[in-house]
Design a protein around this motif. Structure first.
Motif, mmCIF file in Angstrom:
data_model
loop_
_atom_site.group_PDB
_atom_site.id
_atom_site.type_symbol
_atom_site.label_atom_id
_atom_site.label_comp_id
_atom_site.label_asym_id
_atom_site.label_seq_id
_atom_site.Cartn_x
_atom_site.Cartn_y
_atom_site.Cartn_z
ATOM 1 N N PRO A 39 -112.914 26.942 10.592
ATOM 2 C CA PRO A 39 -112.134 27.357 9.417
ATOM 3 C C PRO A 39 -111.508 28.744 9.579
ATOM 4 O O PRO A 39 -110.382 28.978 9.124
ATOM 5 C CB PRO A 39 -113.159 27.335 8.275
ATOM 6 C CG PRO A 39 -114.486 27.342 8.919
ATOM 7 C CD PRO A 39 -114.302 26.628 10.214
ATOM 8 N N ILE A 43 -107.585 29.456 9.227
ATOM 9 C CA ILE A 43 -107.050 30.490 8.339
ATOM 10 C C ILE A 43 -106.070 31.385 9.110
ATOM 11 O O ILE A 43 -104.978 31.710 8.636
ATOM 12 C CB ILE A 43 -108.192 31.318 7.721
ATOM 13 C CG1 ILE A 43 -108.983 30.471 6.726
ATOM 14 C CG2 ILE A 43 -107.635 32.562 7.025
ATOM 15 C CD1 ILE A 43 -110.260 31.129 6.227
ATOM 16 N N LEU A 71 -111.786 26.530 2.673
ATOM 17 C CA LEU A 71 -111.202 27.701 3.338
ATOM 18 C C LEU A 71 -111.304 28.951 2.459
ATOM 19 O O LEU A 71 -111.582 30.053 2.951
ATOM 20 C CB LEU A 71 -109.743 27.422 3.697
ATOM 21 C CG LEU A 71 -109.492 26.352 4.775
ATOM 22 C CD1 LEU A 71 -107.989 26.135 4.970
ATOM 23 C CD2 LEU A 71 -110.139 26.728 6.100
#
Length: 577
Positions: A39, A43, A71
């Motif tokens: 994640p 991002i 997220l």
């Protein structure tokens, strides 16, 4: 699968990624932060692609509601500084590479999560090729982890419909975001596999379900799960949850479907689940069983087997692939190894054989490939070891705090024989002495000529064996890790029998008496049934004397070697003031 150059490039990139990650990791919760490289990587990608601030990039991303929430949660826990480090350190192309690469290429960083071991990339490829997936198949991965197999499938067939089922919330979130990043037509369901009234049907199923579970521990509450737990199956209830997973897999297959599952060997031979295997084999559900190389899974030495399920099988193909793959831990199946396994699945040979149900039944429905591929070892003048033994017993457990090195003061105490005290077929002295509770050990003392046999194999697969020579009034207690065989000296020579068991043939016969899941142990019944040669006593004594002479020669050479080492170490002492 990545080629060698790509793999090196990816590992180098992953090492850089991990260096950044590790610098912040001490301030974060432990599990399951190792998975959160994914994640955090996504991002970073969203920020670079959009040019927006982190929260704005996540909110505006073309991802599912579940992934967006995940997220944002990760960002709030990790903080600006850690996220910015990912953004600053890596290019967009590098972050895309990490997102698209199989998690198991960096499995030594992820290892075991929640009792589960991530499936190695090469096992994903093997499963894919054994399944024979076509682009119009419906495919499922039961226990999909972070999406390694799903990722491999959608790389080959971008439009294929694939479904992953994963119990762990965190792991399911990672699998889902990876599939969305790959723009895959894949669904990740976060649920217990057994929470269903009636299983859905798929054309191809892959499953590397959790090792070591019991049916009684299944936590699902659906009607299907309750049938398994209560034993409402033609064979009753299986003890090993491996077969509960396999039952679900078979019930989820379409009429012409095929499935691949990774099992531990215990499920393939333990007598408790014999009736379960009888049901699967008798109903034609088992197509093939493959013994995989040791050490494929990072973080565990548990041996594994690949079992192929389909319908209408009148024979089972058994393949021994333990000779393939790179050596070491973890071991690795290359493309040539996978090609060879596919070839063995199609053709008879030294490591592959097709066996009918009647022969499998005669072997208690044992599904271990090696049971059908062992070459017959014919021992001249062979007799069961149990028939020439007066007793076969286990040694005795003495606590470590009751032991001490031998000194002048404790020489009269009983000695303790451990596995490490056997070297090159002989007992290595001095032994440790028992200083506590020595008076209760009278019934556990070795007799002169007793043969001690290690219950467990060494790392290389060999078993330590020695005939014990008791001098004078010496008292020796064997460790519980030994079997102690007291032979009938009127019929066999202890040194002759020990020498035979130390031979290559004897060691192979000992290995065939073993059972166990994580560690292979010699069984008592197997040891009794082991065939040893019993020629005329005069021939035995002659061979025993010549064997003992070789052991004595080894001892002399070891003394010379040790003396030479000491002399070499002190060779230049005269040059030092």
């Amino acid at each position: 699968m990545l080629d060698r150059k790509q793999k090196i490039e990816y590992v180098n990139l992953a090492n850089r990624l991990w260096a950044v990650y590790e610098s912040y990791r001490p301030n974060l919760p432990s599990y399951p932060w190792d998975l959160r490289v994914y994640p955090l990587t996504l991002i970073g990608l969203l920020v670079k692609r959009s040019g927006n601030a982190v929260e704005e990039a996540i909110i505006g991303a073309d991802v599912s509601v579940e992934t967006r929430k995940y997220l944002l949660d990760i960002f709030n826990e990790a903080g600006d500084e850690m996220v910015e480090a990912f953004i600053d350190e890596f290019t967009e192309a590098e972050l895309e590479t990490i997102m698209r690469s199989d998690p198991s290429y960096r499995a030594n960083l992820l290892g075991k999560v929640g009792g589960n071991f991530f499936t190695p990339a090469n096992v994903n490829e093997l499963g894919f090729r054994v399944l024979g997936v076509n682009d119009n198949d419906t495919v499922a991965d039961f226990g999909c982890g972070p999406g390694g197999f799903l990722g491999y499938i959608v790389e080959q067939f971008p439009e294929i419909h694939a479904t992953g089922v994963e119990l762990s919330h965190e792991v399911a979130c990672v699998a889902r975001l990876r599939m969305e990043c790959l723009a895959a037509n894949a669904t990740v369901e976060e649920r217990n596999l057994f929470d269903c009234e009636k299983p859905s049907k798929y054309d191809r199923i892959f499953s590397n379900f959790p090792f070591g579970q019991r049916v009684a521990d299944l936590s699902a509450s659906g009607e299907y799960a309750q049938r398994l737990v209560k034993g409402d199956m033609p064979y009753g209830r299986s003890r090993n949850a491996d077969w509960a997973f396999c039952q679900l897999i078979v019930d989820s297959l379409s009429e012409s479907g095929r499935a691949v599952a990774i099992l531990t060997p215990s499920a393939l031979y333990n007598m408790v689940d014999k009736r379960v295997r009888e049901h699967f084999v008798g109903n034609g559900f088992v197509e093939a069983a493959v013994a995989l190389p040791k050490g494929l899974f990072v973080g565990t030495g548990i041996p594994t087997e690949l079992v192929v399920f389909s319908r209408g099988n009148e024979n089972v193909r058994f393949v021994d692939a333990r000779d393939l793959g790179s050596k070491g831990r973890p071991s690795f199946l290359g493309s040539d190894d996978i090609d060879e396994i596919l070839a063995r699945l199609s053709n008879d040979g030294d490591a592959s054989v097709s066996v009918g149900i009647a022969e499998i039944e005669a072997k208690d429905f044992n599904l271990q490939p090696e049971r059908y591929l062992w070459s017959d070892i014919k021992v001249s003048n062979g007799v069961r070891l149990g028939d020439v033994s007066l007793a076969i017993v286990r040694g005795y457990n003495v606590r470590s705090d009751a032991l001490a090195d031998e000194t002048e003061g404790n020489k009269g105490n009983p000695a303790y024989l451990s596995i490490t005290d056997i070297e090159d077929g002989e007992v290595k002295h001095p032994l440790k002495r028992i200083e506590k509770d020595a008076d209760v050990l009278a019934n556990h003392l070795l007799q002169d000529g007793d043969i001690v046999i290690a219950r467990m194999a060494l790392e290389g697969g060999s078993f330590k064996v020695a005939a014990v020579d008791i001098e004078g009034d010496e008292r020796i207690v064997p460790s519980q890790n030994f079997y102690v065989v007291t032979v009938d000296k009127k019929r066999v020579s202890p040194v002759f029998v020990a020498g035979f068991l130390n031979s290559d043939v004897g060691q192979e016969l000992l290995s065939r008496t073993t059972a166990g899941e994580t560690v292979r142990n010699i069984t008592t019944d197997g040891l009794r049934d082991l065939i040893v040669p019993v020629p005329a006593m005069s021939d035995q004594q002659d061979m025993a004397e010549r064997y003992q002479a070789k052991l004595d020669e080894i001892s002399v050479l070891k003394l010379k070697l040790e003396r030479a080492r000491m002399e070499a170490a002190s060779f230049f002492e005269s040059e030092v003031e």
